[in-house]
Design a protein around this motif. Sequence first.
Motif, PDB file in Angstrom:
ATOM      1  N   LEU A 136       0.885  -1.174   0.000  1.00  0.00           N
ATOM      2  CA  LEU A 136       0.000   0.000   0.000  1.00  0.00           C
ATOM      3  C   LEU A 136       0.914   1.213   0.000  1.00  0.00           C
ATOM      4  O   LEU A 136       2.077   1.140   0.436  1.00  0.00           O
ATOM      5  N   ASN A 137       0.397   2.321  -0.513  1.00  0.00           N
ATOM      6  CA  ASN A 137       1.222   3.530  -0.518  1.00  0.00           C
ATOM      7  C   ASN A 137       0.362   4.778  -0.323  1.00  0.00           C
ATOM      8  O   ASN A 137      -0.847   4.672  -0.051  1.00  0.00           O
ATOM      9  N   HIS A 138       0.981   5.951  -0.485  1.00  0.00           N
ATOM     10  CA  HIS A 138       0.285   7.215  -0.221  1.00  0.00           C
ATOM     11  C   HIS A 138      -0.923   7.427  -1.131  1.00  0.00           C
ATOM     12  O   HIS A 138      -1.780   8.232  -0.831  1.00  0.00           O
ATOM     13  N   ARG A 139      -0.978   6.698  -2.226  1.00  0.00           N
ATOM     14  CA  ARG A 139      -2.121   6.860  -3.134  1.00  0.00           C
ATOM     15  C   ARG A 139      -3.296   5.985  -2.712  1.00  0.00           C
ATOM     16  O   ARG A 139      -4.444   6.356  -2.906  1.00  0.00           O
ATOM     17  N   THR A 140      -2.995   4.837  -2.159  1.00  0.00           N
ATOM     18  CA  THR A 140      -4.082   3.901  -1.844  1.00  0.00           C
ATOM     19  C   THR A 140      -4.525   3.992  -0.381  1.00  0.00           C
ATOM     20  O   THR A 140      -5.598   3.496  -0.045  1.00  0.00           O
ATOM     21  N   ALA A 141      -3.693   4.603   0.451  1.00  0.00           N
ATOM     22  CA  ALA A 141      -4.041   4.623   1.876  1.00  0.00           C
ATOM     23  C   ALA A 141      -3.675   5.961   2.500  1.00  0.00           C
ATOM     24  O   ALA A 141      -2.598   6.501   2.235  1.00  0.00           O
ATOM     25  N   ALA A 142      -4.588   6.462   3.325  1.00  0.00           N
ATOM     26  CA  ALA A 142      -4.323   7.720   4.042  1.00  0.00           C
ATOM     27  C   ALA A 142      -3.266   7.463   5.111  1.00  0.00           C
ATOM     28  O   ALA A 142      -2.965   6.306   5.438  1.00  0.00           O
ATOM     29  N   VAL A 143      -2.775   8.557   5.664  1.00  0.00           N
ATOM     30  CA  VAL A 143      -1.654   8.429   6.597  1.00  0.00           C
ATOM     31  C   VAL A 143      -2.000   7.562   7.816  1.00  0.00           C
ATOM     32  O   VAL A 143      -1.161   6.778   8.287  1.00  0.00           O
ATOM     33  N   ASP A 144      -3.253   7.667   8.312  1.00  0.00           N
ATOM     34  CA  ASP A 144      -3.602   6.867   9.494  1.00  0.00           C
ATOM     35  C   ASP A 144      -3.583   5.368   9.162  1.00  0.00           C
ATOM     36  O   ASP A 144      -3.172   4.532   9.985  1.00  0.00           O
ATOM     37  N   VAL A 145      -3.981   5.025   7.925  1.00  0.00           N
ATOM     38  CA  VAL A 145      -3.948   3.614   7.504  1.00  0.00           C
ATOM     39  C   VAL A 145      -2.498   3.166   7.347  1.00  0.00           C
ATOM     40  O   VAL A 145      -2.122   2.062   7.766  1.00  0.00           O
ATOM     41  N   ARG A 146      -1.690   4.053   6.773  1.00  0.00           N
ATOM     42  CA  ARG A 146      -0.266   3.701   6.582  1.00  0.00           C
ATOM     43  C   ARG A 146       0.401   3.475   7.942  1.00  0.00           C
ATOM     44  O   ARG A 146       1.207   2.561   8.106  1.00  0.00           O
ATOM     45  N   GLU A 147       0.029   4.329   8.894  1.00  0.00           N
ATOM     46  CA  GLU A 147       0.589   4.163  10.250  1.00  0.00           C
ATOM     47  C   GLU A 147       0.167   2.816  10.840  1.00  0.00           C
ATOM     48  O   GLU A 147       0.977   2.100  11.430  1.00  0.00           O
ATOM     49  N   ARG A 148      -1.104   2.478  10.618  1.00  0.00           N
ATOM     50  CA  ARG A 148      -1.665   1.263  11.217  1.00  0.00           C
ATOM     51  C   ARG A 148      -0.981   0.000  10.678  1.00  0.00           C
ATOM     52  O   ARG A 148      -0.781  -0.964  11.415  1.00  0.00           O
ATOM     53  N   PHE A 149      -0.641   0.056   9.384  1.00  0.00           N
ATOM     54  CA  PHE A 149      -0.076  -1.156   8.780  1.00  0.00           C
ATOM     55  C   PHE A 149       1.436  -1.069   8.504  1.00  0.00           C
ATOM     56  O   PHE A 149       1.978  -1.907   7.784  1.00  0.00           O
ATOM     57  N   ALA A 150       2.060  -0.059   9.072  1.00  0.00           N
ATOM     58  CA  ALA A 150       3.513   0.083   8.861  1.00  0.00           C
ATOM     59  C   ALA A 150       4.246  -1.091   9.512  1.00  0.00           C
ATOM     60  O   ALA A 150       3.800  -1.616  10.534  1.00  0.00           O
ATOM     61  N   LEU A 151       5.355  -1.474   8.896  1.00  0.00           N
ATOM     62  CA  LEU A 151       6.122  -2.600   9.456  1.00  0.00           C
ATOM     63  C   LEU A 151       7.489  -2.136   9.946  1.00  0.00           C
ATOM     64  O   LEU A 151       8.428  -2.922   9.995  1.00  0.00           O
ATOM     65  N   VAL A 152       7.557  -0.855  10.274  1.00  0.00           N
ATOM     66  CA  VAL A 152       8.845  -0.287  10.689  1.00  0.00           C
ATOM     67  C   VAL A 152       9.404  -1.010  11.914  1.00  0.00           C
ATOM     68  O   VAL A 152      10.593  -1.281  11.991  1.00  0.00           O
TER      69      VAL A 152
END
Lengths: 278, 474
Positions: free
Chosen positions: B10-26
């Motif tokens: 997923l990336n900035h085009r498919t997911a808003a920042v809160d979604v990116r945060e939720r699924f980040a694997l950092v």
Amino acid sequence: MHPLLSPETSTLLTLALYAAAGLCGLAGMIARSRPVRSAAAAAAVVGFALQTFALATGFHASTSGGLSIGAYLQMLAWFLVLAGTMLRIFMKHNAPLIFAAVAALMLYGFSAPALEAVVKVPETLKAPFYALHIGALFLSLALIGLAFAAGAVFLYLDGRIKAKLGLPAFIADMPALNILDRINAVATVVGFPLYSVGMVCGLFYAGAVYGRTVTGDPKEIISFATWVLYAVLFHNRLARGWYGRKPARLMVLIFILCAVSFVVVNLFMTSHHSFART
Amino acid sequence: MDCDIVLVGLNHRTAAVDVRERFALVKHTDPDTWALPLGGAIHESLILSTCNRVELLAMGTGDVAEQMLRHWAMARGAKVEDLKPYTYSYVNDEAVRHLFSVASSLDSMILGEPQILGQLKQAYRKASACRATGVILNHLLHKAFSVAKRVRTETAVASSAVSISYAAVELAKRIFGTMQGHRAMLIGAGEMAELAATHLIKNGVDEIVVANRTLAKAEKLAEFYRGRAVPFEDLARHLASVDIVITSTGSQEPIIRARDIRSVLKARRNRPMFFIDIAVPRDVDPDVNGLDNVYLYDIDDLKEVVEENLSGRREEASKARQIVDEEVAAFAGWVGRLDVQPTIKELIHRSRLAEEEEVARTMRRLGRTDDATREALEAMAQGLMKKFLHEPLSYLKEGDRAEHSRRILAIQNIFNLDRHCASRFNAYEDREEALRRARAEAGAKASRSCPAAAGNGEGKLCSAGMDGLAGQEG
């Protein structure tokens, strides 16, 4: 002499190298590639070395027979690349050298039809001042030529930056305004004394040959006008800190006068300096 | 059964920042905590997690994408149904194309930004160190790096400034050439102005002079930049000694006017000055730009430069995509050649066996012979086999990827070869087997410290120590 070492072969190789320098320079500018531009500068330097060899051997061989206007143009081309090399070392930028190589190539092109009519330098014109007169003036003319190009680019870039018009990608690697102005400064600080030496030698020379220093020759008049403008530029640069557009514009004017003097007076007017075509 | 290269992300085009945060694997950069389990469907893997994207790349067989999603969701304590709507999935050529585009920064939020390549390299380094990558992903990632380099060299997609502060520094370079030997003054404070000052320092500006209505603030900022603070009242006097001026005050009236700058220019013998006015309302009178050797850019001018540069980058991106397409085709060719390798190997092996058998039989018939005769016989047998194999080998190597399966089958039928060797990548079986053994050892070690790995049943190898995660993008 080995055929590969002949002045003719050296001249051909020189032209090929100057052409390569021009093409690589253009390609390096468009592709924004520093290595390609460096290769262009290297080609120009090797070409310069070969031209030095060709001129030294060829010139030596033909001095007894005199020089054509074509030979003078080739000498001017050599001085141009010499000045370009000096600026390359001083500015650490390849642009002046590549431009000099291209301009030298053009001068060679112009010289081709004018090489045949070799005319003996009149005995009256053979004096110790002659080499100094020609050498000093040609080097200053070469510097003026390069400063003219730098000035033209400066005026263009300065106009675009001031008007906030953005810069096309292919000129993004052109020298910065500061460097272009420094080329003008070098051409003024070094070129003006050289031009003055050339002029003074010419006056002494005229005094020795024609009995009077000022003969009213068209070349003298136009050269004096050039010298005055050059002096104004020299004074204002050193004393008043001129920078940027003003010196660039004045250098363009000086170059135009020099070009008129070199082309119109030498080729189309009756003058002491048109001996080469008579 | 064939293997596939699969990319799920997923990336900035498919997911808003809160979604990116939720699924980040950092957090999963630590190999001992979690990674894509290898073995079973997934043979090789790599994870790229930045602030703008999370991408999982794998090579495997079967339903690789589903398995990747399942593990990803599980790692974040979510359901696959929550994650799936935001993700995209690419297989084989499309996955390769996407990876090349990401590496070349063609898929980035800011087209041509340079960080993503470094982040991908970091992700690969980690994956590789954990032996999570094998022959295919190693080659694919190296190819991705070379594509990114090619794109940067052959196009201007990353050549111009696309941030206000960086654009200001680029303009300063157009005027001064180099920042060395030049001084800058920061008037007022503000995030963008300070960022521009930081860029100037990074580019080698000699000194930062700070002027602020509150001298204490100026001193604090000057200390940060290792510059010096000057009283706001002495501004005009100090202007003569600086070449670049960044203004960002809250003043309602211009604080710098053309008449002030005339005298400043005289004092500095007309050396050029560059004013970067980031304040709104503006701090520098627009008439200043009319003076010779003075250049003034306000916030709108800089925005315009950035916009122009961005549109230039967009134009260059189409050239870059052509390069990516070429390289995808080249990679597909390489993969296609891998398909035929096992059959070629088997064919040569069979011919060698036949050759040795026939030489031995003939030698027996001849009885006692000297070495010269034996060598001559061997050379003849080798020559015959070479000539005989030339046509079938050429036949196998020719044609595109789609053609290869048909040709492989034909050769296998004609020469009655082992069907097993048709499986893609089996030419690397030995090496893969060695890698698997190494992974198993690593997994056994990790299972002692990694509960997820310990519970990783069905004979799958724990990937502890096999993930590849990156830092931040942008």
